[in-house]
Scaffold this motif. Sequence first.
Motif, mmCIF file in Angstrom:
data_model
loop_
_atom_site.group_PDB
_atom_site.id
_atom_site.type_symbol
_atom_site.label_atom_id
_atom_site.label_comp_id
_atom_site.label_asym_id
_atom_site.label_seq_id
_atom_site.Cartn_x
_atom_site.Cartn_y
_atom_site.Cartn_z
ATOM 1 N N THR A 172 13.622 7.265 -7.361
ATOM 2 C CA THR A 172 12.703 8.138 -8.090
ATOM 3 C C THR A 172 12.048 9.161 -7.177
ATOM 4 N N SER A 173 11.763 8.750 -5.928
ATOM 5 C CA SER A 173 11.108 9.653 -4.985
ATOM 6 C C SER A 173 11.135 9.042 -3.591
ATOM 7 N N ILE A 174 10.982 9.905 -2.583
ATOM 8 C CA ILE A 174 10.807 9.461 -1.200
ATOM 9 C C ILE A 174 9.454 9.987 -0.731
ATOM 10 N N ALA A 175 8.543 9.079 -0.432
ATOM 11 C CA ALA A 175 7.190 9.452 -0.020
ATOM 12 C C ALA A 175 7.013 9.203 1.479
ATOM 13 N N ARG A 176 6.324 10.127 2.153
ATOM 14 C CA ARG A 176 6.126 10.016 3.594
ATOM 15 C C ARG A 176 4.733 9.520 3.966
ATOM 16 N N THR A 177 3.810 9.574 3.025
ATOM 17 C CA THR A 177 2.436 9.167 3.292
ATOM 18 C C THR A 177 1.911 8.302 2.153
ATOM 19 N N ARG A 178 0.742 7.714 2.394
ATOM 20 C CA ARG A 178 0.098 6.886 1.374
ATOM 21 C C ARG A 178 -0.192 7.690 0.113
ATOM 22 N N ASP A 179 -0.755 8.871 0.276
ATOM 23 C CA ASP A 179 -1.112 9.696 -0.880
ATOM 24 C C ASP A 179 0.126 10.113 -1.673
ATOM 25 N N GLU A 180 1.179 10.517 -0.962
ATOM 26 C CA GLU A 180 2.415 10.912 -1.630
ATOM 27 C C GLU A 180 2.991 9.750 -2.434
ATOM 28 N N ALA A 181 2.897 8.549 -1.877
ATOM 29 C CA ALA A 181 3.440 7.368 -2.545
ATOM 30 C C ALA A 181 2.707 7.077 -3.845
ATOM 31 N N VAL A 182 1.391 7.166 -3.800
ATOM 32 C CA VAL A 182 0.589 6.890 -4.994
ATOM 33 C C VAL A 182 0.888 7.903 -6.099
ATOM 34 N N ILE A 183 0.986 9.161 -5.714
ATOM 35 C CA ILE A 183 1.289 10.211 -6.690
ATOM 36 C C ILE A 183 2.680 10.005 -7.289
ATOM 37 N N ALA A 184 3.649 9.710 -6.429
ATOM 38 C CA ALA A 184 5.028 9.537 -6.888
ATOM 39 C C ALA A 184 5.158 8.330 -7.813
ATOM 40 N N GLY A 185 4.497 7.223 -7.451
ATOM 41 C CA GLY A 185 4.580 6.023 -8.275
ATOM 42 C C GLY A 185 3.928 6.190 -9.628
ATOM 43 N N ALA A 186 2.820 6.909 -9.666
ATOM 44 C CA ALA A 186 2.121 7.152 -10.929
ATOM 45 C C ALA A 186 2.921 8.081 -11.839
ATOM 46 N N ILE A 206 1.397 -0.689 3.657
ATOM 47 C CA ILE A 206 0.781 -1.802 2.929
ATOM 48 C C ILE A 206 -0.331 -1.290 2.022
ATOM 49 N N ASP A 207 -1.162 -0.395 2.549
ATOM 50 C CA ASP A 207 -2.238 0.184 1.741
ATOM 51 C C ASP A 207 -1.680 0.990 0.579
ATOM 52 N N ALA A 208 -0.619 1.732 0.855
ATOM 53 C CA ALA A 208 0.010 2.525 -0.206
ATOM 54 C C ALA A 208 0.514 1.613 -1.327
ATOM 55 N N VAL A 209 1.146 0.527 -0.943
ATOM 56 C CA VAL A 209 1.664 -0.419 -1.929
ATOM 57 C C VAL A 209 0.522 -1.062 -2.716
ATOM 58 N N ASN A 210 -0.540 -1.463 -2.019
ATOM 59 C CA ASN A 210 -1.686 -2.064 -2.710
ATOM 60 C C ASN A 210 -2.293 -1.100 -3.721
ATOM 61 N N ASP A 211 -2.366 0.178 -3.352
ATOM 62 C CA ASP A 211 -2.867 1.192 -4.281
ATOM 63 C C ASP A 211 -1.975 1.268 -5.524
ATOM 64 N N LEU A 213 0.136 -1.077 -6.699
ATOM 65 C CA LEU A 213 0.096 -2.309 -7.484
ATOM 66 C C LEU A 213 -1.164 -2.390 -8.334
ATOM 67 N N ALA A 214 -2.248 -1.812 -7.820
ATOM 68 C CA ALA A 214 -3.502 -1.804 -8.583
ATOM 69 C C ALA A 214 -3.349 -1.002 -9.869
ATOM 70 N N VAL A 215 -2.466 -0.006 -9.817
ATOM 71 C CA VAL A 215 -2.246 0.857 -10.985
ATOM 72 C C VAL A 215 -1.081 0.363 -11.843
ATOM 73 N N LEU A 216 -0.007 -0.053 -11.184
ATOM 74 C CA LEU A 216 1.232 -0.379 -11.884
ATOM 75 C C LEU A 216 1.379 -1.851 -12.235
#
Length: 271
Positions: A172-186, A206-211, A213-216
């Motif tokens: 679905t996406s390739i994210a390079r940072t925590r913020d990019e990951a959260v945006i892409a997952g949402a 790990i922080d990106a994933v926790n963010d 999981l809190a949403v998804l």
Amino acid sequence: MTLSQDELGFSEQVGRVLPFLRRYARALTGSQKSGDTYAIVTLEAILEDRSVFDGDISIKTGLFKCFHAIWTSSGGPVEEPEGALQTRAQKLLAGLTTNTREVLLLRTIEEFSFTDIAEIIGKEISEVRSLLAIAHEEMADSISGKVLIIEDEAIISTDLSAIVTDQGHEVTSIARTRDEAVIAGAKDRPDLILADIQLADNSSGIDAVNDLLAVLGNDLPVIFITAFPERLLTGERPEPAFLISKPYREEQVRSAVSQAMFFASTETLKS
């Protein structure tokens, strides 16, 4: 009571390989809780009876052999399914040939030799080879889904993308940072997250994933990639069920992705 030098040596050797037994157990069960419970029961068993280590067998092989005996005697259960889609995933697991997932993980993730795997599961080497071939076929034919890759190194992310795409999954996406990951997952909910630990801006995977999981939702399977797997396999806090060591091999990624996908609550599970 004072422990003898032999007992101390045995305990230290078991302690060194215990993180990898946890990794194996978590991958089989699909959760930290269930996997660690099996690991604890295995430790309790060898405290009562060390006969599994008699003869020319390594501590690691003996520990996994003891685990396998407990796992098979219990019927190899995983977490109780919640909802129709998880029940569907469990049915897929039940439909796989006996011992194929175990052989696949022991060979690709834990990197045991065919001789050691035969010792662990109590089969002939020729049967182990056959089970591994069946495992690759069954896992490849059973599932497909969406994968979010969180990785800051372009070469690695491209490689990971090629591997999972070749398996029939969609990146679905390739994210390079925590913020990019959260945006892409949402934006596009994945069925699986494949994440490095250290990201480009010094943020944490790990922080990106926790963010995310809190949403998804916490039922979303995650595979972490790290050069220091033992640091995430202590059993002392919420930790991943699926973990790949760096540097990884393609076969390890394929195996981990296939295993993790079985525990995804996803409509993309093939019938």
